[in-house]
Design an enzyme around this catalytic site. Structure first.
Site, mmCIF file in Angstrom:
data_model
loop_
_atom_site.group_PDB
_atom_site.id
_atom_site.type_symbol
_atom_site.label_atom_id
_atom_site.label_comp_id
_atom_site.label_asym_id
_atom_site.label_seq_id
_atom_site.Cartn_x
_atom_site.Cartn_y
_atom_site.Cartn_z
ATOM 1 N N LYS A 4 29.564 20.357 73.104
ATOM 2 C CA LYS A 4 29.880 21.623 72.444
ATOM 3 C C LYS A 4 30.486 21.359 71.068
ATOM 4 O O LYS A 4 30.089 21.939 70.086
ATOM 5 C CB LYS A 4 30.875 22.433 73.288
ATOM 6 C CG LYS A 4 30.519 22.519 74.776
ATOM 7 C CD LYS A 4 29.558 23.635 75.093
ATOM 8 C CE LYS A 4 28.892 23.536 76.454
ATOM 9 N NZ LYS A 4 29.745 23.626 77.616
ATOM 10 N N ASP A 16 40.361 22.177 81.183
ATOM 11 C CA ASP A 16 38.975 21.978 80.744
ATOM 12 C C ASP A 16 38.893 22.471 79.305
ATOM 13 O O ASP A 16 38.985 23.669 79.051
ATOM 14 C CB ASP A 16 38.041 22.777 81.667
ATOM 15 C CG ASP A 16 36.590 22.800 81.172
ATOM 16 O OD1 ASP A 16 36.297 22.191 80.134
ATOM 17 O OD2 ASP A 16 35.762 23.445 81.856
ATOM 18 N N TRP A 31 32.994 28.827 84.502
ATOM 19 C CA TRP A 31 33.303 27.392 84.629
ATOM 20 C C TRP A 31 34.541 27.173 85.479
ATOM 21 O O TRP A 31 34.615 26.230 86.262
ATOM 22 C CB TRP A 31 33.472 26.757 83.246
ATOM 23 C CG TRP A 31 32.212 26.829 82.439
ATOM 24 C CD1 TRP A 31 32.032 27.509 81.256
ATOM 25 C CD2 TRP A 31 30.950 26.233 82.752
ATOM 26 N NE1 TRP A 31 30.735 27.366 80.836
ATOM 27 C CE2 TRP A 31 30.054 26.596 81.721
ATOM 28 C CE3 TRP A 31 30.479 25.431 83.798
ATOM 29 C CZ2 TRP A 31 28.713 26.185 81.705
ATOM 30 C CZ3 TRP A 31 29.152 25.028 83.783
ATOM 31 C CH2 TRP A 31 28.292 25.403 82.752
HETATM 32 C C1 LIG Z 1 29.546 23.615 79.151
HETATM 33 C C2 LIG Z 1 30.811 23.686 79.910
HETATM 34 C C3 LIG Z 1 30.981 22.991 81.119
HETATM 35 C C4 LIG Z 1 29.876 22.210 81.806
HETATM 36 O O1 LIG Z 1 29.467 21.129 81.085
HETATM 37 P P1 LIG Z 1 28.214 20.230 81.520
HETATM 38 O O2 LIG Z 1 28.363 19.036 80.636
HETATM 39 O O3 LIG Z 1 26.976 21.013 81.266
HETATM 40 O O4 LIG Z 1 28.370 19.900 82.962
HETATM 41 C C5 LIG Z 1 32.213 23.076 81.742
HETATM 42 N N1 LIG Z 1 33.214 23.780 81.202
HETATM 43 C C6 LIG Z 1 33.091 24.465 80.045
HETATM 44 C C7 LIG Z 1 34.255 25.225 79.503
HETATM 45 C C8 LIG Z 1 31.882 24.443 79.365
HETATM 46 O O5 LIG Z 1 31.748 25.122 78.216
#
Ligand SMILES: *Cc1c(COP(=O)(O)O)cnc(C)c1O
Length: 365
Positions: free
Chosen positions: A200, A176, A106
């Site tokens: 998540k 993030d 990511w």
């Molecule tokens: C799942 C995830 C993403 C991407 O998220 P989407 O909503 O599928 O675009 C980005 N960063 C992290 C750390 C993630 O776990």
């Protein structure tokens, strides 16, 4: 819990489990939300009922995370992935330089997107060791004129998590937190911007939370598409266009639930307990190992392997038959991954450990 509705323990990295109490509450209000005669799915986002839902969601998130007043809270669409471009489009405002710490898939995606918009430097990376550890960065590692420093607080795929907040001095720090928001205490004032896709640890897919310091918005270039400018969303209380109403509603219910259960502190304690149980089981096993450096292990995504790809597959298949689903590692690295987010009950982890012991006994070499 499994007996009441015949539900499985879902170890998916996302979308993932939601608290059963929240699901039951949502179900009870599905056809007629608080006497409005309609479902939240059918409601105008300009109605007084939805306005209250959105305001309460923001207020409760502020309370949970103790978000200072000089930060905006935005509820956006486009998933986490859109933030890979929104962050540089809004925050590359002076030198057009930004420094990235690359700790997984990511972070790398975020870096690759940012490169389109400015002078982006990778200041540290653990890629040579398959992202099994977190670099220890210092203030001196960053370019003093960088517009921001970017990192991924929890690496969902590789199962690593920062055990410290990078020190950047006056450079705004962007994080993030898609896979660990609300899982442990965070001092928001140390960050310029925190963002997280909801699916998540918070809500169904569809909403992305952005927490941004006020002075960092309003500097986007005139060529930036309107929707991609944080300012338009901040000025319109995230209602510039139709927001993801139902996801915001469920997120709001999760915030209320967490507050009722003792807030982040209580949740963090439960998460630490669950993770300790599982890592202890892995470390004391002769069959399973963790590839992740001990001090950088994630509380949320527990990665483990047997060292034999066929045996890993067998483990995942047999676990599924026991109601322990989605234990396969990410398709890019294989092995196993148990995502034990906030809503995974301790019993789910205990069942997994009991199954691991049984599997080990049956497959001892
Ligand atoms: C799942 C995830 C993403 C991407 O998220 P989407 O909503 O599928 O675009 C980005 N960063 C992290 C750390 C993630 O776990």
């Amino acid at each position: 819990m499994t007996t009441k509705y015949d539900r499985v323990y879902n170890f998916s990295a996302g979308p993932s489990m939601l608290p059963l109490e929240v699901l039951e509450k949502v179900q009870a209000s599905l056809l007629n939300y608080e006497g409005s005669g309609q479902s939240v799915m059918e409601m105008s986002h300009r109605s007084k009922e939805f306005k209250k839902i959105a305001e309460d969601a923001e207020a409760n998130l502020r309370k949970l995370m103790d978000i200072p007043d000089n930060y905006k809270v935005l509820f956006l669409q486009g998933g986490g992935t859109l933030q890979f471009s929104m962050v540089p489009l809004n925050l590359l405002r002076n030198s057009k330089k930004a420094d990235y710490i690359v700790t997984g898939t990511w972070a790398k995606k975020a870096y690759k997107e940012a490169v389109k918009f400015g002078d982006i430097k990778v200041v540290a990376s653990s890629e040579d060791d398959t992202f099994t550890w977190i670099p220890k960065v210092k203030k001196e590692d960053f370019r003093p004129d960088a517009d921001y420093v970017y990192f991924t607080d929890n690496n969902t795929i590789y199962g690593t998590e920062y055990n410290y907040v990078p020190e950047t001095g006056d450079i705004p720090l962007v994080s993030d937190m898609s896979s660990n928001i609300l899982s442990r205490k965070v001092d928001v004032s140390k960050f310029g911007l925190i963002w997280a896709g909801a699916q998540k640890n918070v809500a169904p897919a569809g909403v992305t939370i952005v927490i941004v310091r006020e002075d960092l918005i309003g500097h986007a270039d005139a060529s930036v598409p309107t929707y991609l400018d944080y300012k338009i969303h901040a000025d319109n209380d995230s209602m510039y266009n139709t927001p993801p109403c139902f996801s915001i509603y469920v997120a709001g219910e999760v915030f209320k639930y967490l507050l009722e259960k003792g807030g982040i502190e209580a949740q963090q304690k439960a998460n630490e307990e669950k993770a300790a149980l599982l890592y202890d089981a892995i470390d004391s096993s002769k069959l399973f190992q963790s590839p992740v450096a001990k001090e950088d292990r994630s509380l949320m995504n527990v990665v483990f392997v047997t060292g034999d790809a066929d045996l890993d597959k067998k483990f995942v298949a047999e676990a599924k038959a026991e109601g322990l689903i989605n234990l396969a590692g990410h398709r890019s690295i294989g092995g196993m991954r148990a995502s034990i987010y906030n809503a995974m009950p301790k019993e789910g982890v205990e069942k997994l450990i009991a199954f691991m012991k049984k599997f080990e006994a049956e497959n001892a070499k």
